[in-house]
Design a protein around this motif. Structure first.
Motif, short mmCIF file in Angstrom:
data_model
loop_
_atom_site.label_atom_id
_atom_site.label_comp_id
_atom_site.label_asym_id
_atom_site.label_seq_id
_atom_site.Cartn_x
_atom_site.Cartn_y
_atom_site.Cartn_z
N UNK A 164 0.83 -1.23 0.02
CA UNK A 164 0.16 0.13 -0.05
C UNK A 164 0.95 1.29 -0.06
N UNK A 165 1.04 1.95 -1.21
CA UNK A 165 1.95 2.89 -1.14
C UNK A 165 1.27 4.33 -0.64
N UNK A 166 0.07 4.08 -0.38
CA UNK A 166 -0.59 5.36 0.27
C UNK A 166 -0.19 5.32 2.05
N UNK A 167 0.23 3.91 2.15
CA UNK A 167 0.68 4.07 3.67
C UNK A 167 1.92 3.35 3.64
N UNK A 168 2.81 3.75 3.08
CA UNK A 168 4.16 3.17 3.02
C UNK A 168 4.93 3.33 4.05
N UNK A 169 4.56 3.87 5.33
CA UNK A 169 5.52 3.95 6.52
C UNK A 169 4.85 2.76 7.14
N UNK A 170 3.76 2.08 6.83
CA UNK A 170 3.45 0.73 7.52
C UNK A 170 3.76 -0.48 6.57
N UNK A 171 3.70 -0.03 5.52
CA UNK A 171 3.80 -1.20 4.16
C UNK A 171 5.41 -0.69 3.60
N UNK A 172 6.25 -0.88 4.26
CA UNK A 172 7.52 -0.43 4.04
C UNK A 172 7.99 -1.04 2.41
N UNK A 173 8.24 -0.10 1.47
CA UNK A 173 8.87 -0.69 0.24
C UNK A 173 10.00 -1.35 0.23
N UNK A 174 10.06 -2.58 -0.46
CA UNK A 174 11.05 -3.42 -0.49
C UNK A 174 11.53 -3.40 -2.04
N UNK A 175 13.17 -3.50 -1.83
CA UNK A 175 13.79 -3.73 -3.28
C UNK A 175 13.80 -5.10 -3.73
N UNK A 176 13.37 -5.19 -4.92
CA UNK A 176 13.27 -6.33 -5.69
C UNK A 176 14.26 -6.45 -6.95
N UNK A 177 15.26 -7.10 -7.28
CA UNK A 177 16.32 -6.99 -8.34
C UNK A 177 15.28 -7.04 -9.70
N UNK A 178 15.52 -6.31 -10.77
CA UNK A 178 14.98 -6.44 -12.01
C UNK A 178 15.48 -7.77 -12.71
N UNK A 179 14.65 -8.21 -13.62
CA UNK A 179 14.87 -9.62 -14.17
C UNK A 179 16.17 -9.73 -14.90
N UNK A 180 17.31 -10.37 -14.65
CA UNK A 180 18.52 -10.73 -15.35
C UNK A 180 19.20 -11.81 -15.13
N UNK A 181 19.26 -12.72 -16.05
CA UNK A 181 19.99 -14.05 -16.28
C UNK A 181 21.34 -14.21 -15.62
N UNK A 182 22.23 -12.93 -15.74
CA UNK A 182 23.76 -12.86 -15.33
C UNK A 182 23.39 -12.62 -13.74
N UNK A 183 22.51 -12.31 -13.27
CA UNK A 183 22.30 -11.94 -11.76
C UNK A 183 22.21 -13.36 -11.18
N UNK A 184 23.36 -13.72 -10.20
CA UNK A 184 23.49 -14.82 -9.34
C UNK A 184 23.47 -14.59 -8.09
N UNK A 185 22.79 -13.62 -7.51
CA UNK A 185 22.64 -13.21 -6.17
C UNK A 185 21.19 -13.14 -5.70
N UNK A 186 20.45 -12.65 -6.50
CA UNK A 186 18.98 -12.44 -6.03
C UNK A 186 18.16 -13.54 -6.76
N UNK A 187 17.61 -14.15 -5.88
CA UNK A 187 16.67 -15.35 -6.51
C UNK A 187 15.42 -15.12 -6.74
N UNK A 188 14.85 -14.08 -6.38
CA UNK A 188 13.65 -13.20 -6.81
C UNK A 188 13.79 -11.90 -7.53
N UNK A 189 13.51 -12.09 -8.80
CA UNK A 189 13.31 -10.97 -9.59
C UNK A 189 12.11 -10.58 -10.20
N UNK A 190 12.17 -9.28 -10.75
CA UNK A 190 10.77 -8.83 -11.38
C UNK A 190 11.08 -8.59 -12.86
#
Length: 375
Positions: A164-190
């Motif tokens: 909920x971006x309207x209440x992001x103080x409660x729903x803290x935004x989380x960083x998610x890596x962009x999809x990249x086949x060469x990324x061998x660190x982040x198991x979840x990507x967008x």
């Protein structure tokens, strides 16, 4: 706590909700999209809440909602076609039958299609195996909850997710890596896919947004008619009496008696006024509501045409909108083929290509989305 962290013993499913469900819809002034550098993400519209404003235009306009829903249905197709030999491949069958672990691919295609038509974008969460040797799941993520990170060397490296971006103080935004086949660190990507829109680098824009004013006009006209219906006001004549009643009770009595004697069951068809002095004679003036109604009809027809044009609709009958001079199913079939090839197919191919690109990572065969049959 990372909602998208695969290192947990039991990775959490993304909690998604369909457009408008549980949304707090209020009347807002729709702004142009803005991309202002204030945070780690790119703000999307006023107060970073442009998707909510798109939801309002979706929810408050029956025509806009119906067209979006039907276009999404056409885009997702009537199933998928695959090489029969691939049905003997357990990995392929698992990916199309349990794409996100619970739902099949056809179900998810419908959700991504609806987002694409409503918001101009869709988001696929790509989940990798621990050794990054294959993709294990593809999940739906509500694109309204996604904000883009800033470009680095002309590429977006991360996206930000909040329930909920309207209440992001409660729903803290989380960083998610962009999809990249060469990324061998982040198991979840967008994988975030947008409609190409002139002037926008980070976000897409639904084509129908150009008819924003007409959508609001359609809603306003409906609201005005409903207000008149509920209030019971539909004046046909205005009658002025030559003197003021001494009390409010006397005034009410005169009005009720007149309505009962002369107006019949319809009632409330006269506007009764009282003059401040007795030099005025009773006066009856006809109110020309027909002219007003004709103007409203003309405005509504213009708004309807603008909405249809913004959606690329050439045949209103495809969306259940009656049109004088219709020539029957043959014409509808021809119109659908034109609409499908010029409007639906490009969007459908965008989604199909996204899926096939991800399947290719696992060495899986391509799928084809079947054309939706409207007849």
């Amino acid at each position: 706590m990372n909602l998208f962290n695969l290192k947990k013993d039991k990775p959490e499913e993304t909690q998604s909700f369909a457009i408008g469900l549980g949304a707090n819809v209020s009347k807002v002034e729709l702004p142009a999209i803005s991309e202002t550098r204030r945070n780690d993400w790119v703000d999307l519209g006023k107060d970073n809440l442009f998707p909510i404003e798109l939801q309002e235009l979706y929810l408050t306009s029956p025509m806009n909602q119906a067209i979006i829903n039907r276009k999404a249905l056409m885009m997702s197709g009537s199933g998928i076609e695959v090489d029969e030999a691939e049905l003997l491949n357990p990995a392929f069958v698992k990916m199309i039958e349990f794409t996100d672990g619970k739902h099949n691919l056809e179900y998810l295609l419908k959700k991504w299609s609806l987002d694409y038509q409503a918001y101009g974008s869709y988001a696929i969460e790509v989940m990798w195996s621990l050794d990054f040797s294959k993709i294990t799941k593809l999940k739906y993520v509500d694109t309204a909850n996604i904000r883009s990170g800033w470009m680095i060397e002309n590429e977006v490296k991360e996206y930000w997710y909040s329930e909920n971006w309207k209440k992001k103080s409660i729903n803290t935004p989380i960083s998610i890596a962009a999809f990249d086949t060469s990324d061998k660190i982040n198991h979840n990507q967008i994988l975030y896919v947008t409609k190409e829109t002139i002037g926008l680098k980070y976000y897409g824009m639904p084509s129908w947004y150009s008819a924003k004013n007409s959508i609001e006009l359609e809603t306003g006209l409906t609201t005005n008619y409903l207000t008149d219906l509920k209030s019971g006001f539909s004046g046909k004549v205005a009658i002025t009496f030559p003197s003021l009643p001494k009390t409010e009770e006397e005034k009410d009595s005169i009005v009720k008696s007149f309505n009962k004697a002369y107006l019949g069951e319809g009632g409330n068809r006269a506007v009764i006024l009282f003059a401040p002095n007795d030099t005025l004679k009773p006066e009856i003036t006809k109110i020309d509501n027909e002219q007003v109604n004709e103007s409203w009809v003309t405005i509504n027809e213009s708004a309807t045409q603008n909405i249809l044009t913004a959606h690329g609709v050439t045949s209103p009958e495809l969306f259940g909108i009656a049109k004088a001079g219709s020539l029957g199913n043959a014409t509808i079939a021809e119109s659908y083929n034109i609409f499908y090839n010029t409007v639906v197919l490009p969007d459908q191919k965008t989604l199909e290509n996204s899926i096939n690109m991800l399947f290719k990572v696992n060495g899986l065969a391509k799928i084809t989305i079947k054309q939706y049959n409207v007849l």
